[in-house]
Design a protein around this motif. Sequence first.
Motif, mmCIF file in Angstrom:
data_model
loop_
_atom_site.group_PDB
_atom_site.id
_atom_site.type_symbol
_atom_site.label_atom_id
_atom_site.label_comp_id
_atom_site.label_asym_id
_atom_site.label_seq_id
_atom_site.Cartn_x
_atom_site.Cartn_y
_atom_site.Cartn_z
ATOM 1 N N ALA A 19 32.974 -4.327 80.619
ATOM 2 C CA ALA A 19 32.049 -3.930 81.684
ATOM 3 C C ALA A 19 30.625 -4.361 81.357
ATOM 4 O O ALA A 19 29.900 -4.868 82.232
ATOM 5 N N TYR A 20 30.206 -4.170 80.102
ATOM 6 C CA TYR A 20 28.869 -4.624 79.694
ATOM 7 C C TYR A 20 28.742 -6.139 79.829
ATOM 8 O O TYR A 20 27.754 -6.643 80.401
ATOM 9 N N VAL A 21 29.720 -6.864 79.309
ATOM 10 C CA VAL A 21 29.654 -8.332 79.341
ATOM 11 C C VAL A 21 29.651 -8.836 80.784
ATOM 12 O O VAL A 21 28.859 -9.712 81.145
ATOM 13 N N THR A 22 30.534 -8.293 81.606
ATOM 14 C CA THR A 22 30.598 -8.713 83.005
ATOM 15 C C THR A 22 29.296 -8.412 83.736
ATOM 16 O O THR A 22 28.809 -9.233 84.532
ATOM 17 N N ALA A 76 19.838 -5.343 88.356
ATOM 18 C CA ALA A 76 21.136 -5.929 88.700
ATOM 19 C C ALA A 76 22.193 -5.589 87.654
ATOM 20 O O ALA A 76 23.376 -5.454 87.984
ATOM 21 N N VAL A 77 21.798 -5.438 86.389
ATOM 22 C CA VAL A 77 22.764 -5.099 85.341
ATOM 23 C C VAL A 77 23.409 -3.742 85.620
ATOM 24 O O VAL A 77 24.621 -3.571 85.469
ATOM 25 N N GLY A 131 27.758 -0.202 86.037
ATOM 26 C CA GLY A 131 27.296 0.840 86.949
ATOM 27 C C GLY A 131 28.455 1.634 87.536
ATOM 28 O O GLY A 131 28.412 2.870 87.609
ATOM 29 N N LYS A 132 29.517 0.919 87.953
ATOM 30 C CA LYS A 132 30.701 1.608 88.463
ATOM 31 C C LYS A 132 31.403 2.400 87.371
ATOM 32 O O LYS A 132 31.879 3.517 87.605
ATOM 33 N N THR A 133 31.479 1.838 86.178
ATOM 34 C CA THR A 133 32.105 2.543 85.059
ATOM 35 C C THR A 133 31.342 3.822 84.737
ATOM 36 O O THR A 133 31.940 4.875 84.479
ATOM 37 N N LEU A 134 30.030 3.741 84.764
ATOM 38 C CA LEU A 134 29.202 4.920 84.488
ATOM 39 C C LEU A 134 29.432 5.989 85.541
ATOM 40 O O LEU A 134 29.558 7.181 85.221
ATOM 41 N N ILE A 182 23.386 3.120 75.705
ATOM 42 C CA ILE A 182 23.611 1.732 75.284
ATOM 43 C C ILE A 182 23.078 0.761 76.320
ATOM 44 O O ILE A 182 22.474 -0.264 75.984
ATOM 45 N N LEU A 183 23.279 1.073 77.593
ATOM 46 C CA LEU A 183 22.772 0.204 78.657
ATOM 47 C C LEU A 183 21.251 0.129 78.625
ATOM 48 O O LEU A 183 20.662 -0.955 78.772
ATOM 49 N N LEU A 184 20.611 1.265 78.410
ATOM 50 C CA LEU A 184 19.151 1.280 78.345
ATOM 51 C C LEU A 184 18.643 0.469 77.159
ATOM 52 O O LEU A 184 17.705 -0.330 77.298
ATOM 53 N N LEU A 185 19.255 0.643 76.009
ATOM 54 C CA LEU A 185 18.849 -0.138 74.834
ATOM 55 C C LEU A 185 19.127 -1.620 75.032
ATOM 56 O O LEU A 185 18.352 -2.477 74.586
ATOM 57 N N LEU A 186 20.226 -1.921 75.706
ATOM 58 C CA LEU A 186 20.577 -3.315 75.979
ATOM 59 C C LEU A 186 19.511 -4.005 76.811
ATOM 60 O O LEU A 186 19.280 -5.212 76.679
#
Length: 324
Positions: free
Chosen positions: A105-108, A259-260, A278-281, A300-304
């Motif tokens: 999900a992160y990579v996509t 967009a991420v 976003g959908k996974t969250l 993790i998303l925020l740090l990314l």
Amino acid sequence: MSNAAVTAAASSRATAAGKSALARLGEAFVGRLVILIPYLWLVFFFLIPFVIVFKISLSQTAIAIPPYTPVLGFGDGLAGFFAQLNELSIDNYTWLTQDALYVNAYVTSVIVAAISTVLTLLVGYPIAYGMARAPAMLRPTLLMLVILPFWTSFLIRVYAWIGILKPEGLLNQLLLATGVISQPLIILNTYTAIFIGIVYSYLPFMVLPLYSSLEKMDYSLIEAAKDLGCPPTSAFWKITFPLSLPGVIAGCLLVFIPAVGEFVIPDLLGGSQTLMIGKTLWNEFFANRDWPVSSAVAVILLLLLIVPIMLFQRAQARAQEQDR
């Protein structure tokens, strides 16, 4: 001059000095207040919510309201607070690395956001360039047309694209009527629909910074390059594009970052088969009600997103210092 006059003059000078000192103190206070307000805003609406989410990510799921075990509370005093430190766990973060669903999900999400950002730049740059080179009387109107979509609800605009892209929608009806295609195209519920939705929705965020940079550019440099025999294409890549890089970088960040973590567009236009963070969250929060794992996903998303931006800003600051 009499002693009374000397005393009066000294008194007036002292009064003026006192007023000037008070004025300086007032200006310093106002200056610090102006700087302090944005920091307070960040503390209350960014730092504190982030700390709360991070605290939840270190807890464990529980059948309760809210659905996690309380951690780092002061209900039992300082002794209870320090005792709860031993109950903190990073199992949720370990789980994210072990489950391929979250990694994919992160990579996509990063790939979709990057492609969407490039497409938005390719569409937005000619628009911004045309606006910057338009007559001064037309620029406010063109700027208003770019901002005009913001007057309509974001959700309504996404739903409008469903009516355009579905098999019996306006786009397929037009292509079938003109004989371009013989059967309806399957665009809805694909990544193509996600790209279209993101580019359309975030196009103003790309156009406005680009327009701001291009409008301030000295176009006499282009004329000088042409007088020296530089072809228009070379003049664009050697003069126009480098001078517009601040707008390009700002626009790309304004598009890529939201967009991420986009949820509405992948959910409505991409369908259930698309996998984005976003959908996974959303599924972890509301469907599975696993707040600790979903909080870890959000952290993790925020740090990314924040870490690369901070590194970029530091590199840009060093480059500016070297130029000086």
